[in-house]
Motif scaffolding. Structure first.
Motif, PDB file in Angstrom:
ATOM      1  N   LEU A   4      -1.227   2.652   3.100  1.00  0.00           N
ATOM      2  CA  LEU A   4      -1.066   2.107   1.822  1.00  0.00           C
ATOM      3  C   LEU A   4       0.254   2.836   1.258  1.00  0.00           C
ATOM      4  O   LEU A   4       0.842   2.146   0.210  1.00  0.00           O
ATOM      5  CB  LEU A   4      -2.550   2.763   1.062  1.00  0.00           C
ATOM      6  CG  LEU A   4      -2.350   2.779  -0.584  1.00  0.00           C
ATOM      7  CD1 LEU A   4      -2.545   1.163  -0.882  1.00  0.00           C
ATOM      8  CD2 LEU A   4      -3.751   3.358  -0.933  1.00  0.00           C
ATOM      9  N   TRP A  16      -2.413  -2.405  -0.086  1.00  0.00           N
ATOM     10  CA  TRP A  16      -2.105  -2.183  -1.521  1.00  0.00           C
ATOM     11  C   TRP A  16      -2.923  -3.183  -2.307  1.00  0.00           C
ATOM     12  O   TRP A  16      -3.184  -2.807  -3.536  1.00  0.00           O
ATOM     13  CB  TRP A  16      -0.569  -2.540  -1.504  1.00  0.00           C
ATOM     14  CG  TRP A  16       0.308  -2.111  -2.799  1.00  0.00           C
ATOM     15  CD1 TRP A  16       0.738  -0.974  -3.110  1.00  0.00           C
ATOM     16  CD2 TRP A  16      -0.018  -3.023  -3.860  1.00  0.00           C
ATOM     17  NE1 TRP A  16       1.297  -0.956  -4.434  1.00  0.00           N
ATOM     18  CE2 TRP A  16       0.705  -2.108  -5.122  1.00  0.00           C
ATOM     19  CE3 TRP A  16      -0.325  -4.177  -4.197  1.00  0.00           C
ATOM     20  CZ2 TRP A  16       1.035  -2.667  -6.294  1.00  0.00           C
ATOM     21  CZ3 TRP A  16      -0.101  -4.615  -5.725  1.00  0.00           C
ATOM     22  CH2 TRP A  16       0.581  -3.879  -6.657  1.00  0.00           C
ATOM     23  N   ARG A  74      -6.314  -1.796  -2.747  1.00  0.00           N
ATOM     24  CA  ARG A  74      -6.199  -0.768  -3.653  1.00  0.00           C
ATOM     25  C   ARG A  74      -6.286  -1.381  -5.040  1.00  0.00           C
ATOM     26  O   ARG A  74      -6.881  -0.841  -6.288  1.00  0.00           O
ATOM     27  CB  ARG A  74      -5.417   0.054  -3.512  1.00  0.00           C
ATOM     28  CG  ARG A  74      -4.726   1.081  -4.486  1.00  0.00           C
ATOM     29  CD  ARG A  74      -5.826   1.962  -4.769  1.00  0.00           C
ATOM     30  NE  ARG A  74      -5.707   3.142  -5.692  1.00  0.00           N
ATOM     31  CZ  ARG A  74      -5.646   2.971  -7.086  1.00  0.00           C
ATOM     32  NH1 ARG A  74      -6.248   1.951  -7.613  1.00  0.00           N
ATOM     33  NH2 ARG A  74      -5.296   3.775  -7.937  1.00  0.00           N
ATOM     34  N   LEU A 110      -9.741   2.419   3.396  1.00  0.00           N
ATOM     35  CA  LEU A 110      -9.296   3.271   2.165  1.00  0.00           C
ATOM     36  C   LEU A 110     -10.457   3.900   1.484  1.00  0.00           C
ATOM     37  O   LEU A 110     -10.142   4.897   1.038  1.00  0.00           O
ATOM     38  CB  LEU A 110      -8.794   2.218   1.103  1.00  0.00           C
ATOM     39  CG  LEU A 110      -7.497   1.621   1.528  1.00  0.00           C
ATOM     40  CD1 LEU A 110      -7.074   0.504   0.294  1.00  0.00           C
ATOM     41  CD2 LEU A 110      -6.241   2.362   1.779  1.00  0.00           C
TER      42      LEU A 110
END
Length: 597
Positions: free
Chosen positions: A157, A176, A179, A232
């Motif tokens: 990330l 990314w 997130r 994540l």
């Protein structure tokens, strides 16, 4: 008509009580009772269509009892039968209370309880110690795997950028976007090739393995979104491991108390962590301090990880695993915050882990685990997380021992502990061992008998090779020879080492219990006294009720019989000696008055 009447009351009670799920018990009662009447009425030669709440053409009171009996046969070990009957009676009672026409006998029946009690649930047993260790080791390994996976995802990330600028076919860029909440099914279907085999290799590598042999379906964008989220964020299957380890380390915390913890309820201190726990069933809120345990001095592969395995360390590791989810999603500050694909948003979403969704329950987590040899975990059914709490209670009982009040601790009443925890297999095994030890002690004491020194050994008693096999030393032999250890019926090795008292004082039950004492030493010269004692015991057999005689004199009579068997040839001379010398038995007054009255 009967079904329609009951259904009208069903609608009314749902609206009056604002029952959100429609009241499945009420609906089930209407359907099942109506279907039962279709079969029950013809057995009486009646038409089911004549059934009415206001008519007695068909006796609905008898029908409700017959229906309840049928339900008990269909659901012998479930409370469902009782719930359905209660729901039916509630519908009838509501109609009668609202002024509707209901037969008088049916109205009275609706106000009465059900005919049968609900079956009692079988209490859950704890996991065995081997199962506890297997679950603990598997959970620790799962935590390590989760932390390693999240660390790799967050490193990727850091190298990512907005895919609208850097492209959607880069794994760091997709992370990314995940997130930032930009990854949805619609977006990925637009930005990625239609078939997963055309995706870049680094993206295909994170997809789950497809091992069912189906060649027509392959992981698509939904699987990709879930895989991106797992790199994540922690999902429910990851959080199972933390929950298992915490429950195994917190004997005073219930699964619901742990599940309901939020971030404001956790306060880290210098010496550990303080938790504010709320038990809804007991309407109680309490604060518990869990001290921090020292880390092992030598870090090995078994203890390897991002922190310690005590409650303090596990909570820190859990908060670290869910920290990014709290930043990325707006939600309540639950401790067990899980991120997964949400159908409504067609993307990732965060909510409190329920541990009840399909394929995400405790049993599914166990089925996915392997031991160190790669074999499936052999964990007994049922796979209920409440058994973990019972396991920790049992471990606490084994370590602490003591009375039930000690084992109950400060989070249970004694009766609650006795009814819900003391029934477990381990508790029964421990109780059985305690009983066996007590019985062994009693049997050993009961089988102890005096030592008979025969006529040939008496003159040589001062010789070590004769005294040592009898358990006598030189000082005891001299005292016996001098008459210093004569207890009235037998001699005694040591009157201050009585098995009947432990305070080191002189024996207080001689000569009444000498025949049942390991310290007693009998010479053949004492046989006349023993014969007179035997005669006294036989007189007491005629004077006392048999149970009382057996309790007071039975064991003594058996011990005397064994002694007389060993020296049967000496008994006639001893009996003649009693007559010639006109001997009499001197028993303490307390023994005569206490035992013979």
């Amino acid at each position: 008509m009967l079904a329609a009447q009951l259904a009208d009351e069903w609608v009314k009670i749902i609206r009056a009580l604002a029952i959100a799920d429609g009241g499945p018990n009420y609906g089930g009662a209407v359907r099942k009772f109506a279907a039962f009447m279709d079969e029950y009425a013809p057995t009486l030669g009646l038409d089911p269509a004549d059934a009415r709440l206001e008519s007695d053409v068909i006796d609905l009171v008898a029908a409700t009892y017959a229906w309840e009996d049928a339900l008990r046969r269909d659901f012998p070990h479930s409370k469902h039968a009782k719930n359905l009957v209660r729901a039916l009676l509630a519908l009838i009672d509501q109609r009668a209370s609202a002024g509707g026409t209901v037969c008088e006998n049916l109205r009275i029946r609706a106000q009465a309880p059900t005919a049968f009690r609900a079956p009692r649930d079988k209490p859950l047993d704890e996991f065995t110690n081997a199962e506890r260790i297997d679950l603990r080791d598997a959970a620790r390994e799962q935590v390590r795997v989760t932390e390693t996976r999240l660390a790799r995802g967050r490193n990727l990330l850091a190298a990512g950028e907005d895919p609208r600028n850097g492209g959607w076919r880069s794994l760091p860029n997709l992370l990314w976007a995940a997130r930032a909440g930009m990854v949805t099914s619609k977006v990925l279907q637009k930005e990625l090739p239609s078939k997963s085999k055309w995706w870049p290799s680094e993206i295909r590598e994170i997809l789950p393995d497809w091992t069912d042999g189906d060649t027509t379906r392959r992981p698509g964008v939904r699987s990709l979104i879930r895989s991106l989220g797992r790199m994540l964020f922690a999902d429910e299957m990851d959080l199972h491991a933390f929950r298992i380890l915490l429950l195994l380390g917190m004997s005073d915390t219930t699964p619901e108390e742990l599940h309901d913890l939020q971030i404001p309820d956790i306060e880290f201190t210098d010496g550990g962590v303080r938790l504010i726990q709320q038990k809804n069933r007991a309407t109680r809120i309490r604060a518990d301090l869990h001290p921090e345990q020292p880390a092992p001095q030598q870090q090995d592969s078994y203890f390897a990880g991002a922190g310690t395995w005590d409650v303090h360390g596990l909570l820190r590791r859990l908060l670290a695993a869910t920290a990014l989810a709290r930043d990325a999603f707006t939600s309540e500050p639950w401790l067990f915050l899980a991120v997964d694909y949400r159908q409504a948003a067609r993307g990732l979403g965060a909510e409190c882990a329920g541990f009840t969704h399909d394929q995400r329950r405790f049993t599914h987590w166990i089925a996915a685990q392997r031991d160190s040899g790669g074999n499936l975990l052999a964990i007994s059914q049922p796979h209920d997380v409440r058994r973990l709490r019972k396991t920790t209670k049992v471990v606490r009982a084994v370590v602490l021992g003591g009375s039930v009040s000690d084992l109950a601790g400060d989070d249970h009443h004694v009766e609650i502990y006795r009814g819900h925890y003391a029934h477990g297999t381990t508790a029964h095994v421990l109780a059985g061992r305690a009983i066996n030890r007590s019985q062994q002690w009693v049997f050993q004491r009961a089988t102890q008998k005096p030592v008979l020194v025969d006529a040939a050994a008496e003159p040589r008693l001062e010789e070590p090779e004769v005294a040592e096999p009898l358990g006598l030393d030189s000082s005891q032999v001299k005292a016996i020879r001098a008459g210093e250890l004569d207890m009235g019926i037998t001699h005694c090795r040591n009157p201050y080492d009585s098995p009947h008292r432990s305070d080191g004082r002189v024996c207080h039950v001689a000569p009444a219990m000498c025949m049942l004492c390991r310290n007693a030493v009998i010479f053949t010269s004492q046989l006349p006294r023993l014969l007179m004692l035997s005669d006294h015991i036989e007189r007491m057999r005629a004077a006392l009720p048999p149970p009382q005689w057996q309790a007071v004199w039975g064991r003594q009579a058996a011990a005397l019989k064994e002694v007389f068997t060993e020296c049967a040839d000496l008994l006639p001379a001893a009996r003649q000696q009693v007559v010639d010398l006109r001997l009499r038995l001197d028993l303490p007054l307390g023994q005569r008055t206490e035992f013979d009255r």
